[in-house]
Design a protein around this motif. Structure first.
Motif, PDB file in Angstrom:
ATOM      1  N   HIS A   1       0.818  -1.324   0.019  1.00 11.34           N
ATOM      2  CA  HIS A   1       0.214   0.278   0.191  1.00 11.34           C
ATOM      3  C   HIS A   1       1.046   1.054  -0.082  1.00 11.34           C
ATOM      4  O   HIS A   1       2.121   1.440   0.914  1.00 11.34           O
ATOM      5  CB  HIS A   1      -0.891  -0.297   0.998  1.00 11.34           C
ATOM      6  CG  HIS A   1      -1.157   0.909   1.276  1.00 11.34           C
ATOM      7  ND1 HIS A   1      -2.552   1.457   2.823  1.00 11.34           N
ATOM      8  CD2 HIS A   1      -1.849   2.099   0.425  1.00 11.34           C
ATOM      9  CE1 HIS A   1      -2.595   2.820   2.475  1.00 11.34           C
ATOM     10  NE2 HIS A   1      -2.505   3.077   1.102  1.00 11.34           N
TER      11      HIS A   1
ATOM     12  N   ASP B   1       0.626   5.027  -0.321  1.00 15.13           N
ATOM     13  CA  ASP B   1       0.323   7.217  -0.793  1.00 15.13           C
ATOM     14  C   ASP B   1       1.374   7.967  -1.214  1.00 15.13           C
ATOM     15  O   ASP B   1       2.038   7.873  -0.515  1.00 15.13           O
ATOM     16  CB  ASP B   1      -0.745   7.067   1.098  1.00 15.13           C
ATOM     17  CG  ASP B   1      -1.603   6.173   1.003  1.00 15.13           C
ATOM     18  OD1 ASP B   1      -2.528   6.106   0.091  1.00 15.13           O
ATOM     19  OD2 ASP B   1      -2.033   5.947   2.467  1.00 15.13           O
TER      20      ASP B   1
ATOM     21  N   THR C   1      -7.845   4.760  -0.906  1.00 20.14           N
ATOM     22  CA  THR C   1      -6.837   3.750  -0.303  1.00 20.14           C
ATOM     23  C   THR C   1      -7.540   3.197   0.974  1.00 20.14           C
ATOM     24  O   THR C   1      -7.250   2.002   1.246  1.00 20.14           O
ATOM     25  CB  THR C   1      -5.596   4.011  -0.267  1.00 20.14           C
ATOM     26  OG1 THR C   1      -5.115   5.279   0.719  1.00 20.14           O
ATOM     27  CG2 THR C   1      -4.860   4.762  -2.034  1.00 20.14           C
TER      28      THR C   1
ATOM     29  N   GLY D   1      -2.622   5.246  -4.423  1.00 25.82           N
ATOM     30  CA  GLY D   1      -2.800   5.851  -4.288  1.00 25.82           C
ATOM     31  C   GLY D   1      -2.375   7.395  -4.628  1.00 25.82           C
ATOM     32  O   GLY D   1      -0.803   7.861  -4.095  1.00 25.82           O
TER      33      GLY D   1
END
Length: 234
Positions: free
Chosen positions: A10, A12, A33, A104
């Motif tokens: 993940h 960002d 996200t 993201g």
């Protein structure tokens, strides 16, 4: 549903630290996200999620020392060159290990934020994520990422009409800024959801947020039911 544990990376990249709808001046892309991963964790608690916030801690940009180190054979690198590539090694290892990459990526001046571009530059590595041999017949470059990976791009845009076939599609460099270099190294499959109308701050923004959240939920549910073991073996 495939129940074997997955690795999820993940990322960002927004310069805004909070989440829209919760924090003043919060980020729309972080909101999406967070929603995607919250839904995923609830349904698949067995999966391992690695979080990297390049918006808050940008990777060092590629410079002359990085290039010299990357193009020096590993067995010939000096300690200084090894140190210069240490961050790139960590970022690349995270990507190689990931089954699913959730990014993201807000639109900044039609493209991806600079820290996210720095991440791209650190993980597109000769001899690591792509091969090169000028004496090779045909194409001298080839991808080296393990197969079966999938990319999710969750974006936000100040204006509207950036999707394919719409009024500003030709100016949208966000998805291409990720999918072109990532497909070059072997990550081909991707999905995306975006919030638009941020600069208008009216009912159209509210409707776009609601539609994007529905899209995120549907996408998460869809991807959870993929046979990931079969994909990795393909």
């Amino acid at each position: 549903m495939d129940h074997h544990a997955l690795n999820i990376l993940h990322i960002d990249s927004s310069a805004r630290s909070g989440l829209s709808g919760r924090d003043r001046h919060g980020s729309h892309s972080r909101r999406l996200t967070a929603r995607f991963l919250d839904r995923w964790r609830t349904a698949r608690p067995q999966d391992r999620i690695i979080y990297r916030d390049v918006g808050a801690e940008p990777p060092a940009p590629v410079d002359e020392a990085w290039v010299a180190a990357a193009f020096t054979p590993p067995q010939r690198r000096t300690p200084e060159q090894q140190a210069r590539l240490a961050e790139s090694d960590r970022l690349t290892a995270e990507l190689v290990a990931a089954d699913l990459l959730v990014v993201g990526a807000p639109m900044y001046n039609f493209g991806i934020p600079a820290p996210l571009k720095a991440w791209i530059d650190n993980i597109v590595r000769v001899g690591v994520t792509f091969g090169f041999d000028r004496s090779r017949d045909g194409e001298p470059y080839w991808p080296m990422l393990p197969g079966g990976k999938r990319l999710v791009i969750l974006s936000s845009r100040g204006d509207y009409g950036y999707d394919p076939g719409q009024r500003l599609a030709a100016r949208n460099l966000v998805e291409a800024g990720l999918t072109v270099p990532l497909s070059y190294i072997g990550l081909y499959d991707w999905d995306g959801v975006a919030i638009e109308y941020d600069e208008f701050a009216d009912d159209r923004l509210a409707a776009s947020i609601a539609a994007a959240e529905q899209g995120v939920d549907a996408l998460a549910d869809q991807l959870m039911h993929i046979n990931w073991r079969e994909r990795a073996a393909a």
